[in-house]
Motif scaffolding. Structure first.
Motif, short mmCIF file in Angstrom:
data_model
loop_
_atom_site.label_atom_id
_atom_site.label_comp_id
_atom_site.label_asym_id
_atom_site.label_seq_id
_atom_site.Cartn_x
_atom_site.Cartn_y
_atom_site.Cartn_z
N GLY A 64 0.80 -1.35 -0.10
CA GLY A 64 -0.01 -0.04 0.01
C GLY A 64 0.83 1.22 -0.02
N ILE A 74 -4.86 2.22 4.41
CA ILE A 74 -4.39 1.00 4.60
C ILE A 74 -5.06 0.43 5.93
CG2 ILE A 74 -2.11 -0.34 5.37
CD1 ILE A 74 -0.48 1.62 3.59
N ALA A 94 -9.92 -2.35 -1.21
CA ALA A 94 -8.35 -2.33 -1.88
C ALA A 94 -8.34 -1.83 -3.18
CB ALA A 94 -7.64 -3.45 -1.42
#
Length: 138
Positions: A64, A74, A94
């Motif tokens: 990330g 994150i 994500a």
């Protein structure tokens, strides 16, 4: 705060030094992520033992960060896995964050491409007028 979890002998625990070596990070980095509650190693006195879960989380954290995600993005992504025990919501979030980040990165690249072209043109102009010293051969 000390975690009261007991190490599982089959969980493949790693010390902070092994984690640093395996993931090319510093102890300070691991302590920082622990302080931010992104990692939760088992504590035995002053010794930190990292589990497979910690290693998986660190992999996602580092990925990330490489993509430019904020620590909050994150954290939210990691917390989704903790909430329902599956990775479906985590993967979906994500992907959303990744798409948003990609748009920003492509815009930054376009701006850099323009700046590079302009700088090259300025240098070429300076060279043509004899105003820029030539680089010495190495």
């Amino acid at each position: 705060m000390t975690t009261t979890r007991r190490p599982d002998p089959e969980s493949d625990l790693m010390t902070i030094n092994k984690m640093c070596s395996a993931y090319d990070v510093t102890p300070r980095t691991l302590r920082f992520y622990e302080a931010k509650e992104l990692l939760a190693p088992i504590r035995q006195g002053t010794k930190r033992l990292f589990t497979r879960r910690d290693r998986a989380r660190l992999t996602l954290i580092l990925r990330g960060k490489r993509f430019g995600f904020s620590l909050e993005d994150i954290r939210q992504t990691l917390d989704l896995y903790d909430r329902d025990g599956s990775d479906a919501a985590q993967r979906q979030r994500a992907c959303e964050i990744a798409r948003e980040r990609l748009v920003v990165m492509e815009a930054q690249r376009a701006e850099l491409d323009v700046a590079i072209r302009e700088l090259k043109a300025e240098l070429a102009n300076a060279d043509a007028k004899g105003h820029a010293p030539r680089q010495a051969a190495e």
